[in-house]
Every structure is written in structure tokens, then in C-alpha cells.
Motif scaffolding. Structure first.
Motif, short mmCIF file in Angstrom:
data_model
loop_
_atom_site.label_atom_id
_atom_site.label_comp_id
_atom_site.label_asym_id
_atom_site.label_seq_id
_atom_site.Cartn_x
_atom_site.Cartn_y
_atom_site.Cartn_z
N MET A 147 0.84 -1.18 0.00
CA MET A 147 0.00 0.00 0.00
C MET A 147 0.89 1.24 0.00
O MET A 147 1.86 1.34 0.74
N SER A 148 0.55 2.19 -0.86
CA SER A 148 1.37 3.40 -0.96
C SER A 148 1.05 4.35 0.20
O SER A 148 -0.04 4.34 0.76
N LEU A 149 2.01 5.19 0.51
CA LEU A 149 1.85 6.15 1.59
C LEU A 149 1.04 7.34 1.10
O LEU A 149 1.14 7.74 -0.06
N PRO A 150 0.23 7.95 1.99
CA PRO A 150 -0.54 9.13 1.58
C PRO A 150 0.38 10.31 1.29
O PRO A 150 1.42 10.48 1.93
N LEU A 151 0.00 11.11 0.30
CA LEU A 151 0.81 12.23 -0.17
C LEU A 151 0.15 13.55 0.21
O LEU A 151 -1.06 13.73 0.02
N PHE A 152 0.96 14.49 0.73
CA PHE A 152 0.45 15.81 1.14
C PHE A 152 1.38 16.89 0.63
O PHE A 152 2.58 16.68 0.45
N PHE A 153 0.82 18.08 0.41
CA PHE A 153 1.58 19.23 -0.07
C PHE A 153 2.03 20.08 1.10
O PHE A 153 1.28 20.32 2.05
N ASN A 154 3.29 20.52 1.05
CA ASN A 154 3.82 21.45 2.05
C ASN A 154 4.74 22.41 1.32
O ASN A 154 5.73 21.98 0.73
N ASP A 155 4.43 23.71 1.36
CA ASP A 155 5.23 24.66 0.61
C ASP A 155 6.48 25.14 1.35
O ASP A 155 7.22 25.97 0.85
N GLY A 156 6.74 24.59 2.52
CA GLY A 156 7.94 24.95 3.27
C GLY A 156 9.15 24.16 2.79
O GLY A 156 9.08 23.33 1.89
N GLU A 157 10.27 24.42 3.42
CA GLU A 157 11.51 23.73 3.07
C GLU A 157 11.52 22.35 3.71
O GLU A 157 11.19 22.19 4.88
N LEU A 158 11.94 21.35 2.95
CA LEU A 158 11.98 19.98 3.43
C LEU A 158 13.43 19.59 3.66
O LEU A 158 14.20 19.39 2.72
#
Length: 134
Positions: free
Chosen positions: A1-12
Motif C-alpha cells: 500500500m502506498s503512503l498518503p501524499l500531502f503538499f507542504n510549501d515549506g523547506e523539506l
């Protein structure tokens, strides 16, 4: 099962802790019912995907620790779309969604002699583009 994906506009940054924004945190904790120790993926929309582990989860706050970073290369050739938008808001939003899903690198609004739409709702369009990207 793939991991859920989320958007974050900060620095990773690897091994750093990140407090997610309220809407994302609420979705993770209350809708998906994810808890401490579960993994997810964050992206900034610029080709970087970060795998993260939840370290703190309350109703409206969620903190994650970034465990690894993957950088994806840009597609070549790049697709640029220049479009004169119409009065039909639903059609304009559909065009943004489909162009993003097809991999457009940029969407450039232009004003032509028959352009009917001059005001753009950037906040709404940004949300549509983020949803289409994921």
C-alpha cells in the motif's frame, strides 16, 4: 500500500521536525485517523518528495520528522501553455486541472483581443493546481 501524499510549501530538510498547517493536520489526524509512528509523504511541488513519520498528533496539530528525501528530475521537453481565459469559471478551472495532470511546466494567462476574463482568483487556482498535482 502506498503512503498518503500531502503538499507542504515549506523547506523539506532531512531529519528536521515540521509542524504541518492546520488543514493538512486536521485531514491527517481526524479524517485519515493516522497516529504517532505512521508514515506519509510530503512534496513541495518542485520535484522534492520527503518521507516523514508522525511524531505528535492532536486534533488540530500534527508534527512530523522527515526521514528521507527524494529528488525527482524534471521532464524534458517542458510543456508551456499560454491561454486567454473565458468568462466560464468552471471551464477555466477544468483547463488548469487537466493541464497540470498532463504535466504542464507552466500555465501563462494572456490577454488577447477577445479575452473576456481579466480578474483571476489566484488562491482558488492555487488550490486546484495543488490538488491536480497530487
Amino acid at each position: 500500500m502506498s503512503l498518503p501524499l500531502f503538499f507542504n510549501d515549506g523547506e523539506l530538510i532531512p531529519q528536521s521536525f515540521l509542524l504541518l498547517d492546520d488543514d493538512t493536520a486536521k485531514h491527517i489526524v481526524q479524517v485519515l485517523r493516522m497516529g504517532i509512528g505512521e508514515r506519509l509523504i510530503l512534496t513541495n511541488g518542485c520535484g522534492i518528495a520527503a518521507e516523514a513519520t508522525i511524531t505528535d498528533a492532536t486534533k488540530k496539530k500534527c508534527t512530523v520528522q522527515i526521514t528521507s528525501i527524494t529528488k525527482h528530475s524534471q521532464r524534458t521537453p517542458k510543456l508551456h501553455l499560454a491561454v486567454a481565459f473565458t468568462k466560464n469559471t468552471a471551464r477555466n478551472e477544468w483547463l488548469l486541472e487537466k493541464a497540470t495532470e498532463l504535466g504542464a511546466s507552466s500555465i501563462i494567462p494572456i490577454i488577447a483581443t477577445r479575452t473576456e476574463r481579466e480578474r483571476i482568483r489566484y488562491d482558488r487556482w492555487k488550490n486546484i493546481l495543488i490538488a491536480a498535482m497530487m
